[in-house]
Scaffold this motif. Sequence first.
Motif, PDB file in Angstrom:
ATOM      1  N   GLY A 330      -6.447   0.990 -17.636  1.00  0.00           N
ATOM      2  CA  GLY A 330      -6.631   0.199 -16.428  1.00  0.00           C
ATOM      3  C   GLY A 330      -5.771   0.731 -15.295  1.00  0.00           C
ATOM      4  N   LEU A 331      -6.271   0.653 -14.071  1.00  0.00           N
ATOM      5  CA  LEU A 331      -5.558   1.150 -12.898  1.00  0.00           C
ATOM      6  C   LEU A 331      -5.623   0.123 -11.772  1.00  0.00           C
ATOM      7  N   LEU A 332      -4.518  -0.045 -11.077  1.00  0.00           N
ATOM      8  CA  LEU A 332      -4.459  -0.914  -9.910  1.00  0.00           C
ATOM      9  C   LEU A 332      -4.712  -0.101  -8.649  1.00  0.00           C
ATOM     10  N   PHE A 333      -5.750  -0.456  -7.916  1.00  0.00           N
ATOM     11  CA  PHE A 333      -5.948   0.093  -6.579  1.00  0.00           C
ATOM     12  C   PHE A 333      -4.902  -0.565  -5.688  1.00  0.00           C
ATOM     13  N   ALA A 334      -4.095   0.223  -4.992  1.00  0.00           N
ATOM     14  CA  ALA A 334      -2.907  -0.309  -4.319  1.00  0.00           C
ATOM     15  C   ALA A 334      -2.844   0.095  -2.849  1.00  0.00           C
ATOM     16  N   PRO A 335      -3.467  -0.690  -1.955  1.00  0.00           N
ATOM     17  CA  PRO A 335      -3.429  -0.369  -0.517  1.00  0.00           C
ATOM     18  C   PRO A 335      -2.029  -0.373   0.083  1.00  0.00           C
ATOM     19  N   ALA A 336      -1.164  -1.297  -0.342  1.00  0.00           N
ATOM     20  CA  ALA A 336       0.156  -1.402   0.299  1.00  0.00           C
ATOM     21  C   ALA A 336       0.991  -0.133   0.123  1.00  0.00           C
ATOM     22  N   PRO A 337       1.256   0.320  -1.094  1.00  0.00           N
ATOM     23  CA  PRO A 337       2.004   1.579  -1.227  1.00  0.00           C
ATOM     24  C   PRO A 337       1.197   2.791  -0.781  1.00  0.00           C
TER      25      PRO A 337
END
Length: 495
Positions: A330-337
């Motif tokens: 599983g992977l988190l799509f991370a706009p903030a970082p």
Amino acid sequence: MTSESPSLTGTDSLAPPPGCPAHGLGAGGPRRLYGPDAEDLAGLYERLREEHGPVAPVLLHDDVPMWVVLGHAENLQLVRSPSQYTRDSRIWTPLKDGRVKPDHPLMPHIAWQPICSHAEGAEHERLRDAVTAAMATIDHRSVRRHIGRHTQALVNGFCERGRADLVSQFAEHLPMAVMCEILGMPEEYNDRMVQAARDALKGTETAIQSHTYVMDALSRLTTRRRTRPEDDFTSHLIGHPAGLTDDEVREHLRLVLFAAYEATANLLANALRMVLTEPGFRARLNGGQMTVPEAIEQSLWDEPPFSTVFGYFAKQDTELGGRRIRKGDGLLFAPAPGNVDPKVRPDPSESMQGNRSHLAFGGGPHECPGQDIGRAIADVGVDALLTRLSDIQLDCAEEDLRWRSSIASRHLVALPVRFEPKPQQDVDLPPRAMPIPPQRSNWQVGALSSDPAPAAEPQSAAHQPPSVPEPAPAALEPSRPRGLWQRLLRWWHGG
């Protein structure tokens, strides 16, 4: 080159078992995205970037392993590679192995649902086409009128007091009011609907009851529009050739309502905070060097409405950012970082004016279809509020502002402001600033009177008349002010 470190979410024997004390400890190991070590997630993401690069191992609640994607390019690769990654959590190894319990705090985000954002292939195309087509029927001039009227009404609610909390009295209300209009249920907009949506999204003890309240309203709307269609989003969604069932309609209404509400409420609060706390930001607005839409885009870079999006799942063994990703990871799509990746923003303090390549609205097949509505709510709402309350100031020390953080987002708890009390205005007219006290005649070019006038005493805005300012005398400006005002009124009413 692909890293040879073991997969954290697969079945590699070298990975420590769930709950093992080795989790989150030691250099190079995964870090917890919950608990005391995650109070400053932005700082934690930067430490992870230094230790692991653009893709880093992390642990969710109950020490469930995951990857978080920190690089800008890597995030785009993730969302734009549907052949390698899916949003269908049913292939996630920890979920299949029973390591993710039914009462896991993130289960509302984890559980698969029959909606376009979790589907792929032909089913994704069928559902997404229906949502996109319904979005395309929205009259954006009407939407801007709805935004303007609701902004006027909300500001009227506190303008005479001279103080307000722009989170609870403005940012949390405006998106819900507008979305209820767009969906076709303006009668459902009230304080209870706003509170229910906030509660459901927070995941509190009463979240299930609040979620039920919202779903009951959407069920009533679906039933009503199935038998009596009108020119609104819901009717067009129901009437699309894809033939959505009532359950599919309700689920997509929920998806659109919650996503648009949460994202836009955060966007409004963040943009207003930037205007009030960053002198250079407000100076550029007041000096004409930046428009409100440009300010909103800057906010989307600096404080995206969603910090991360759960989640994407590897359909096959692959590689991302130099890490070996196993099937079922599983992977988190991370706009903030991702938005502060040094490769795209070496200096995070620099303006990104004119650049829309931020990650705030995702990308690829699941890019947010309603982003233009969110932008419009923020653009019109912020502009109208600043027009009405041009002297608005933060009513606390900036360091006293508090946030409620989670893996998914970072909410401003309150944004207290003060201003000179202002009279109410007609909600069906464009917002207007109150008249500026006249200057001395010897400061003017072509004074109307030969007698020098003394300097005018500033008046409280509460005592200034709320009527439309009179046009300039004909000798100075024969026709332009009246024509401009009439054109503005015609725009406001959709002419």
